[in-house]
Structures are given as structure tokens and as C-alpha cells.
Motif scaffolding. Structure first.
Motif, PDB file in Angstrom:
ATOM      1  N   PHE A  83       0.823  -1.212   0.000  1.00 46.44           N
ATOM      2  CA  PHE A  83       0.000   0.000   0.000  1.00 46.44           C
ATOM      3  C   PHE A  83       0.857   1.262   0.000  1.00 46.44           C
ATOM      4  O   PHE A  83       0.549   2.232  -0.699  1.00 46.44           O
ATOM      5  CB  PHE A  83      -0.963   0.019   1.195  1.00 46.44           C
ATOM      6  CG  PHE A  83      -2.006  -1.067   1.163  1.00 46.44           C
ATOM      7  CD1 PHE A  83      -2.543  -1.528  -0.022  1.00 46.44           C
ATOM      8  CD2 PHE A  83      -2.441  -1.628   2.350  1.00 46.44           C
ATOM      9  CE1 PHE A  83      -3.502  -2.518  -0.046  1.00 46.44           C
ATOM     10  CE2 PHE A  83      -3.402  -2.630   2.343  1.00 46.44           C
ATOM     11  CZ  PHE A  83      -3.933  -3.079   1.143  1.00 46.44           C
ATOM     12  N   LYS A  84       1.939   1.266   0.780  1.00 53.57           N
ATOM     13  CA  LYS A  84       2.839   2.429   0.804  1.00 53.57           C
ATOM     14  C   LYS A  84       3.413   2.686  -0.579  1.00 53.57           C
ATOM     15  O   LYS A  84       3.446   3.832  -1.051  1.00 53.57           O
ATOM     16  CB  LYS A  84       3.978   2.214   1.809  1.00 53.57           C
ATOM     17  CG  LYS A  84       3.570   2.379   3.233  1.00 53.57           C
ATOM     18  CD  LYS A  84       4.761   2.132   4.155  1.00 53.57           C
ATOM     19  CE  LYS A  84       4.327   2.070   5.599  1.00 53.57           C
ATOM     20  NZ  LYS A  84       5.437   1.720   6.492  1.00 53.57           N
ATOM     21  N   TYR A  86       2.212   1.665  -3.499  1.00 54.54           N
ATOM     22  CA  TYR A  86       1.115   2.052  -4.388  1.00 54.54           C
ATOM     23  C   TYR A  86       0.749   3.522  -4.182  1.00 54.54           C
ATOM     24  O   TYR A  86       0.590   4.281  -5.138  1.00 54.54           O
ATOM     25  CB  TYR A  86      -0.104   1.165  -4.127  1.00 54.54           C
ATOM     26  CG  TYR A  86      -1.297   1.533  -4.976  1.00 54.54           C
ATOM     27  CD1 TYR A  86      -1.500   0.929  -6.209  1.00 54.54           C
ATOM     28  CD2 TYR A  86      -2.211   2.493  -4.557  1.00 54.54           C
ATOM     29  CE1 TYR A  86      -2.592   1.261  -6.997  1.00 54.54           C
ATOM     30  CE2 TYR A  86      -3.293   2.847  -5.329  1.00 54.54           C
ATOM     31  CZ  TYR A  86      -3.480   2.230  -6.550  1.00 54.54           C
ATOM     32  OH  TYR A  86      -4.547   2.584  -7.335  1.00 54.54           O
ATOM     33  N   GLU A  87       0.640   3.944  -2.907  1.00 57.06           N
ATOM     34  CA  GLU A  87       0.221   5.309  -2.613  1.00 57.06           C
ATOM     35  C   GLU A  87       1.283   6.332  -2.991  1.00 57.06           C
ATOM     36  O   GLU A  87       0.941   7.458  -3.360  1.00 57.06           O
ATOM     37  CB  GLU A  87      -0.165   5.433  -1.133  1.00 57.06           C
ATOM     38  CG  GLU A  87      -1.468   4.717  -0.823  1.00 57.06           C
ATOM     39  CD  GLU A  87      -1.873   4.770   0.636  1.00 57.06           C
ATOM     40  OE1 GLU A  87      -3.082   4.790   0.913  1.00 57.06           O
ATOM     41  OE2 GLU A  87      -0.972   4.787   1.511  1.00 57.06           O
ATOM     42  N   ARG A  88       2.550   5.969  -2.932  1.00 58.02           N
ATOM     43  CA  ARG A  88       3.598   6.888  -3.389  1.00 58.02           C
ATOM     44  C   ARG A  88       3.430   7.187  -4.874  1.00 58.02           C
ATOM     45  O   ARG A  88       3.638   8.315  -5.311  1.00 58.02           O
ATOM     46  CB  ARG A  88       4.991   6.281  -3.140  1.00 58.02           C
ATOM     47  CG  ARG A  88       5.553   6.684  -1.797  1.00 58.02           C
ATOM     48  CD  ARG A  88       7.019   6.272  -1.676  1.00 58.02           C
ATOM     49  NE  ARG A  88       7.121   5.386  -0.528  1.00 58.02           N
ATOM     50  CZ  ARG A  88       7.504   4.109  -0.553  1.00 58.02           C
ATOM     51  NH1 ARG A  88       7.888   3.547  -1.666  1.00 58.02           N
ATOM     52  NH2 ARG A  88       7.528   3.408   0.538  1.00 58.02           N
ATOM     53  N   LYS A  89       3.048   6.189  -5.640  1.00 54.75           N
ATOM     54  CA  LYS A  89       2.871   6.355  -7.087  1.00 54.75           C
ATOM     55  C   LYS A  89       1.532   6.977  -7.453  1.00 54.75           C
ATOM     56  O   LYS A  89       1.445   7.793  -8.362  1.00 54.75           O
ATOM     57  CB  LYS A  89       2.936   4.990  -7.792  1.00 54.75           C
ATOM     58  CG  LYS A  89       4.299   4.435  -8.009  1.00 54.75           C
ATOM     59  CD  LYS A  89       4.149   3.076  -8.660  1.00 54.75           C
ATOM     60  CE  LYS A  89       5.071   2.917  -9.834  1.00 54.75           C
ATOM     61  NZ  LYS A  89       4.917   1.600 -10.466  1.00 54.75           N
ATOM     62  N   ASN A  90       0.477   6.572  -6.746  1.00 48.78           N
ATOM     63  CA  ASN A  90      -0.880   6.890  -7.177  1.00 48.78           C
ATOM     64  C   ASN A  90      -1.672   7.787  -6.243  1.00 48.78           C
ATOM     65  O   ASN A  90      -2.823   8.093  -6.524  1.00 48.78           O
ATOM     66  CB  ASN A  90      -1.671   5.579  -7.348  1.00 48.78           C
ATOM     67  CG  ASN A  90      -1.015   4.661  -8.336  1.00 48.78           C
ATOM     68  OD1 ASN A  90      -1.013   4.924  -9.528  1.00 48.78           O
ATOM     69  ND2 ASN A  90      -0.412   3.584  -7.844  1.00 48.78           N
ATOM     70  N   GLY A  91      -1.096   8.161  -5.120  1.00 47.70           N
ATOM     71  CA  GLY A  91      -1.836   8.950  -4.143  1.00 47.70           C
ATOM     72  C   GLY A  91      -2.508   8.058  -3.115  1.00 47.70           C
ATOM     73  O   GLY A  91      -2.633   6.849  -3.283  1.00 47.70           O
ATOM     74  N   GLU A  92      -2.938   8.699  -2.044  1.00 50.06           N
ATOM     75  CA  GLU A  92      -3.524   7.964  -0.925  1.00 50.06           C
ATOM     76  C   GLU A  92      -4.807   7.241  -1.321  1.00 50.06           C
ATOM     77  O   GLU A  92      -5.643   7.787  -2.043  1.00 50.06           O
ATOM     78  CB  GLU A  92      -3.819   8.927   0.223  1.00 50.06           C
ATOM     79  CG  GLU A  92      -4.315   8.242   1.464  1.00 50.06           C
ATOM     80  CD  GLU A  92      -4.544   9.198   2.621  1.00 50.06           C
ATOM     81  OE1 GLU A  92      -5.109   8.747   3.625  1.00 50.06           O
ATOM     82  OE2 GLU A  92      -4.180  10.385   2.510  1.00 50.06           O
ATOM     83  N   ILE A  93      -4.943   6.030  -0.825  1.00 51.32           N
ATOM     84  CA  ILE A  93      -6.172   5.262  -1.033  1.00 51.32           C
ATOM     85  C   ILE A  93      -7.205   5.782  -0.040  1.00 51.32           C
ATOM     86  O   ILE A  93      -6.972   5.756   1.170  1.00 51.32           O
ATOM     87  CB  ILE A  93      -5.928   3.752  -0.800  1.00 51.32           C
ATOM     88  CG1 ILE A  93      -4.878   3.223  -1.773  1.00 51.32           C
ATOM     89  CG2 ILE A  93      -7.237   2.976  -0.924  1.00 51.32           C
ATOM     90  CD1 ILE A  93      -4.369   1.828  -1.438  1.00 51.32           C
ATOM     91  N   GLN A  94      -8.312   6.279  -0.535  1.00 55.72           N
ATOM     92  CA  GLN A  94      -9.378   6.803   0.317  1.00 55.72           C
ATOM     93  C   GLN A  94     -10.328   5.661   0.662  1.00 55.72           C
ATOM     94  O   GLN A  94     -11.076   5.194  -0.194  1.00 55.72           O
ATOM     95  CB  GLN A  94     -10.130   7.940  -0.402  1.00 55.72           C
ATOM     96  CG  GLN A  94      -9.264   9.127  -0.759  1.00 55.72           C
ATOM     97  CD  GLN A  94      -8.662   9.796   0.464  1.00 55.72           C
ATOM     98  OE1 GLN A  94      -9.337   9.978   1.485  1.00 55.72           O
ATOM     99  NE2 GLN A  94      -7.405  10.174   0.377  1.00 55.72           N
TER     100      GLN A  94
END
Length: 101
Positions: A83-84, A86-94
């Protein structure tokens, strides 16, 4: 006295049955139901079931054995790392509120 264990999904049905057959049981069931409700509200973990490739599962078990870790901890740590990344590339998962409990 032995503790009565009740599936949370059956509480309503058992309460209605108790009202008809033994009103004194209603109080006992209400206390149990309140305890179940509190535990469900306080929970921070969710249970799931997944199917893994046998090689992946073998590596997971071997890693757990070699490190003295639990399978659950290894999988959770791996997912958090994923998740970390993924979120660095795509932004925070809401995460919607419905999935937060």
C-alpha cells in the motif's frame, strides 16, 4: 455458571424466543448482546480468507518458521508495504467509512 455463547447474527431471534418462553432469560440475553455489540464496535481487525498459489504459501510458511513470525503478521506487513508503494505512485487510497470497521 457456564457462559452462554451466541452468534451475533442469532441474537434477535434468540431474544424473541426468550420473550415467549422465559422472560428471565431476556435479561441474560440482553447482557450478552450488549457485550457482543461492544466487542464488534471496538474491533480493529477484520477476518478474511484468501487462496494462494502453493509456492507462495510454501514460501510464506517457510518465512514464518524461519523468523518465528505468524503468517498473519507477515501477510499484513507485506500488504502495508504494498500500500505504501502504491500510494507513493498513485496517491492515498481513500477508504470509505463502510470499510473502516
Amino acid at each position: 455458571m457456564e457462559e452462554l455463547k451466541i452468534n451475533p447474527n442469532e441474537v434477535g431471534m434468540l431474544l424473541e424466543k426468550a420473550k415467549k418462553t422465559n422472560p428471565k432469560e431476556v435479561e441474560k440475553i440482553m447482557k450478552i448482546a450488549a457485550g457482543i455489540k461492544k466487542k464488534l464496535e471496538e474491533r480493529t481487525q477484520a477476518r478474511t480468507s484468501i487462496t494462494l498459489d502453493s509456492e507462495v504459501m510454501g514460501k510464506l510458511r517457510t518465512l514464518a518458521l524461519n523468523t518465528g513470525s505468524q503468517l498473519n503478521s507477515i501477510v499484513e506487513d507485506a500488504l502495508k508495504d504494498y500500500f505504501k508503494t502504491y500510494e507513493r505512485k498513485n496517491g492515498e487510497i481513500q477508504v470509505p467509512e463502510i470499510y473502516k470497521k
